[in-house]
Design a protein around this motif. Sequence first.
Motif, short mmCIF file in Angstrom:
data_model
loop_
_atom_site.label_atom_id
_atom_site.label_comp_id
_atom_site.label_asym_id
_atom_site.label_seq_id
_atom_site.Cartn_x
_atom_site.Cartn_y
_atom_site.Cartn_z
N UNK A 1 0.80 -1.24 0.00
CA UNK A 1 0.00 0.00 0.00
C UNK A 1 0.83 1.28 0.00
N UNK A 2 2.13 1.18 -0.24
CA UNK A 2 2.99 2.36 -0.18
C UNK A 2 2.84 3.26 -1.41
N UNK A 3 2.42 2.68 -2.54
CA UNK A 3 2.29 3.45 -3.77
C UNK A 3 1.07 3.00 -4.57
N UNK A 4 0.51 3.94 -5.34
CA UNK A 4 -0.54 3.65 -6.30
C UNK A 4 0.02 3.98 -7.69
N UNK A 5 -0.05 3.01 -8.59
CA UNK A 5 0.43 3.22 -9.96
C UNK A 5 -0.77 3.43 -10.88
N UNK A 6 -0.73 4.48 -11.69
CA UNK A 6 -1.84 4.81 -12.59
C UNK A 6 -1.30 4.96 -14.01
N UNK A 7 -1.83 4.16 -14.94
CA UNK A 7 -1.39 4.24 -16.33
C UNK A 7 -2.19 5.31 -17.08
N UNK B 1 0.48 -5.05 -13.93
CA UNK B 1 0.54 -6.21 -13.04
C UNK B 1 1.74 -6.08 -12.12
N UNK B 2 1.53 -6.23 -10.82
CA UNK B 2 2.59 -6.06 -9.83
C UNK B 2 2.87 -7.41 -9.15
N UNK B 3 4.13 -7.82 -9.11
CA UNK B 3 4.45 -9.07 -8.42
C UNK B 3 4.17 -8.93 -6.93
N UNK B 4 3.98 -10.05 -6.25
CA UNK B 4 3.59 -10.02 -4.83
C UNK B 4 4.66 -9.39 -3.94
N UNK B 5 5.92 -9.47 -4.36
CA UNK B 5 6.98 -8.85 -3.55
C UNK B 5 7.15 -7.36 -3.88
N UNK B 6 6.32 -6.86 -4.79
CA UNK B 6 6.31 -5.43 -5.18
C UNK B 6 7.61 -4.96 -5.84
N UNK B 7 8.45 -5.89 -6.25
CA UNK B 7 9.73 -5.50 -6.84
C UNK B 7 9.67 -5.26 -8.35
#
Length: 322
Positions: A190-196, A235-241
């Motif tokens: 929840x540290x960031x929101x990505x918007x395309x 799509x964001x991987x579960x580790x957020x990397x």
Amino acid sequence: MSHILGAASIFALTLAATPAQAFIAYVSNEKSNTVSVIDTDSWTVTKTVKVGQRPRGIEFTRDGKFVMVAVGDDDTIQVIDAKTQGVVDTLPSGPDPELFTQDAAGKTLYVANENDNTVTVIDLEKRARLGDIQVGVEPEGMTISPDGKTLINTSETTNMAHFIDTSSRQIVANVLVDPRPRFAEFKHDASELWVSSEIGGTVSIVDPVKHEVIGKVVFEIPGLRKEAIQPVGIGMTKDDKTAFVALGPANRVAVVDTATRKVTKYLLVGQRVWHMAFTPDEKYLLTTNGVSNDVSVIDVAAQKVIKTIQVGELPWGITIAP
């Protein structure tokens, strides 16, 4: 509707007992008015389900028993039984539903209605419309924060990400992003929101506490005009990397290091790549390619395309059984 969207079913238990890779994917085909069912063990289409007009947003219910699909030209959401793979019910929405999201419990559904600038709130157990939230012009992107307290809607024409308090159903902040925002995705922490932004050609990174843009991901592909690079699905991987970003008519998926916010690789997929979904074990990422009418399968660890699956006309959305 409570018997339809209740506790975990035998079907969900059957899924859990199958081999690790044997997940089931559902793809909405916008032009052929169908949903393609893909077995990820054989990578083949096992069934084509006839649905309403212009299916786009598609998602499994949290218990894995049903698949909901927004049929925009019919102004409703149809419900597919994942066991029989047939349409069994409908849910009330506003005009031209496009994307939707649900809370963690799978009890409340939030639907972006493109034609009347609202988000409809639906009680899934009662199949009842609880109300509407007025948002910007042409709402599309929908996501919910990991703690369930904040709903995000992006409005394509207003060029904003709207932060909505789920308890009061009131907008608490509007964040201006680049032109035509299509999709929003939280990091799992929840540290960031990505918007395309499709026309802006960027992904804006928003601080969800301060409600401000703190960075952007930009894309450059040799030999391609900038206007051909149109970010949509994320799509964001579960580790957020690592983030994967679908770049529309650029026919590529960008692999992004989330720490540096830089693209590390471009993967060539089908034509007009739109949305994507990970298999639950995160071994594969499937993308819908609207113009080539197929789905690309990406090996996530190897970061390469390993398979192409032909589906219906104008594949748009995709969801995979939990």
